[in-house]
Design a protein around this motif. Structure first.
Motif, mmCIF file in Angstrom:
data_model
loop_
_atom_site.group_PDB
_atom_site.id
_atom_site.type_symbol
_atom_site.label_atom_id
_atom_site.label_comp_id
_atom_site.label_asym_id
_atom_site.label_seq_id
_atom_site.Cartn_x
_atom_site.Cartn_y
_atom_site.Cartn_z
ATOM 1 N N LEU A 135 30.655 -26.692 -120.593
ATOM 2 C CA LEU A 135 29.179 -26.872 -121.079
ATOM 3 C C LEU A 135 28.542 -28.311 -120.705
ATOM 4 O O LEU A 135 27.378 -28.457 -120.446
ATOM 5 C CB LEU A 135 29.483 -26.998 -122.703
ATOM 6 C CG LEU A 135 29.889 -25.974 -123.542
ATOM 7 C CD1 LEU A 135 30.178 -26.208 -125.074
ATOM 8 C CD2 LEU A 135 28.773 -24.783 -123.321
ATOM 9 N N ALA A 189 25.033 -27.951 -118.944
ATOM 10 C CA ALA A 189 23.877 -28.816 -119.427
ATOM 11 C C ALA A 189 23.098 -29.677 -118.465
ATOM 12 O O ALA A 189 22.228 -29.989 -118.462
ATOM 13 C CB ALA A 189 24.581 -29.641 -120.644
ATOM 14 N N ALA A 228 27.225 -25.177 -127.969
ATOM 15 C CA ALA A 228 26.377 -25.964 -127.829
ATOM 16 C C ALA A 228 24.938 -25.252 -127.583
ATOM 17 O O ALA A 228 25.011 -24.205 -127.213
ATOM 18 C CB ALA A 228 26.433 -26.878 -126.698
ATOM 19 N N CYS A 229 23.888 -26.073 -127.756
ATOM 20 C CA CYS A 229 22.429 -25.502 -127.075
ATOM 21 C C CYS A 229 22.265 -26.152 -126.032
ATOM 22 O O CYS A 229 22.374 -27.672 -126.048
ATOM 23 C CB CYS A 229 21.592 -26.059 -128.251
ATOM 24 S SG CYS A 229 19.676 -25.390 -127.661
ATOM 25 N N LEU A 230 22.116 -25.414 -124.881
ATOM 26 C CA LEU A 230 21.960 -25.947 -123.711
ATOM 27 C C LEU A 230 20.556 -26.327 -123.004
ATOM 28 O O LEU A 230 20.313 -26.427 -121.905
ATOM 29 C CB LEU A 230 22.844 -25.177 -122.534
ATOM 30 C CG LEU A 230 24.282 -25.403 -122.935
ATOM 31 C CD1 LEU A 230 25.141 -24.724 -121.898
ATOM 32 C CD2 LEU A 230 24.810 -26.873 -123.048
ATOM 33 N N TYR A 280 21.540 -30.565 -125.937
ATOM 34 C CA TYR A 280 22.821 -31.083 -125.609
ATOM 35 C C TYR A 280 23.104 -32.474 -125.690
ATOM 36 O O TYR A 280 23.764 -32.960 -126.572
ATOM 37 C CB TYR A 280 23.504 -30.333 -124.343
ATOM 38 C CG TYR A 280 25.070 -30.481 -124.322
ATOM 39 C CD1 TYR A 280 25.789 -29.948 -125.077
ATOM 40 C CD2 TYR A 280 25.324 -31.617 -123.169
ATOM 41 C CE1 TYR A 280 27.262 -29.892 -124.829
ATOM 42 C CE2 TYR A 280 26.588 -31.622 -123.127
ATOM 43 C CZ TYR A 280 27.559 -31.020 -123.885
ATOM 44 O OH TYR A 280 29.096 -31.068 -123.535
ATOM 45 N N THR A 287 25.761 -29.814 -130.776
ATOM 46 C CA THR A 287 27.007 -29.263 -130.298
ATOM 47 C C THR A 287 27.826 -28.933 -131.576
ATOM 48 O O THR A 287 27.583 -29.568 -132.771
ATOM 49 C CB THR A 287 27.832 -30.189 -129.516
ATOM 50 O OG1 THR A 287 28.007 -31.581 -130.396
ATOM 51 C CG2 THR A 287 27.206 -30.664 -128.299
#
Length: 169
Positions: free
Chosen positions: A100, A104, A144-146, A151, A156
């Motif tokens: 991640l 990211a 997570a949101c990338l 991020y 996360t």
């Protein structure tokens, strides 16, 4: 052969390749479409009918997931139903912390990068996405949101996968 035909064929091939990696859809398990199953350190994609439990999550514009901690059992197949309760685009990506972090960083350099994997749900505002996943390896994994900047703002969470021979999580 006319000189523009090879160029046209190359453009068509590149377009088809790009579509295979599109971020696009919120539903990675469309009816009739086989799920691409590739073993990852954090598990493997599963068919929707294999899910025995559904876990509901929300993504918020405060750059948080609710809940941000999940407990599952090794070997368990779950449906992760992820609702975007915000006004901006968010995504849910399962992985290891290292993967991640690397992804990211790439998203910061290439914010329009397109990808579509069975461990990702790209969810527009007000919509809901789903991932069906078998957590077949014990350990602690991340999600997570990338989307560029999300991020880094702390969007996360973690999934704790209890070994099959331990008490229920």
């Amino acid at each position: 052969m006319t000189p523009w035909i090879p160029s046209l064929l190359l453009a068509a091939a590149l377009a088809a390749t790009g579509a295979a990696h599109a971020h696009g859809s919120t539903d990675h398990t469309k009816a009739g479409t086989p799920v691409r199953k590739e073993q990852k350190p954090w598990g493997i994609a599963a068919d929707a009918k294999a899910a025995k439990r559904t876990i509901e999550l929300r993504m918020l514009d405060t750059m948080r997931f609710v809940p941000d901690r999940l407990d599952v059992r090794q070997g368990e197949t779950v449906r992760l139903r992820i609702h975007n309760g915000g006004a901006m685009l968010h995504e849910f990506v399962l992985g290891t912390k290292q993967e991640l972090d690397e992804h990211a960083a790439l998203m910061m350099k290439f914010p329009d990068m397109e990808h579509d994997e069975p461990y990702m749900a790209h969810v527009p505002p007000g919509q809901t996405g789903e991932i069906v996943w078998t957590f077949n390896r014990a350990g602690t994994f991340d999600f997570a949101c990338l989307i560029a900047g999300h991020y880094q703002a702390g969007m996360t969470g973690q999934v704790k996968v209890a070994a099959a021979n331990t008490a229920n999580p």
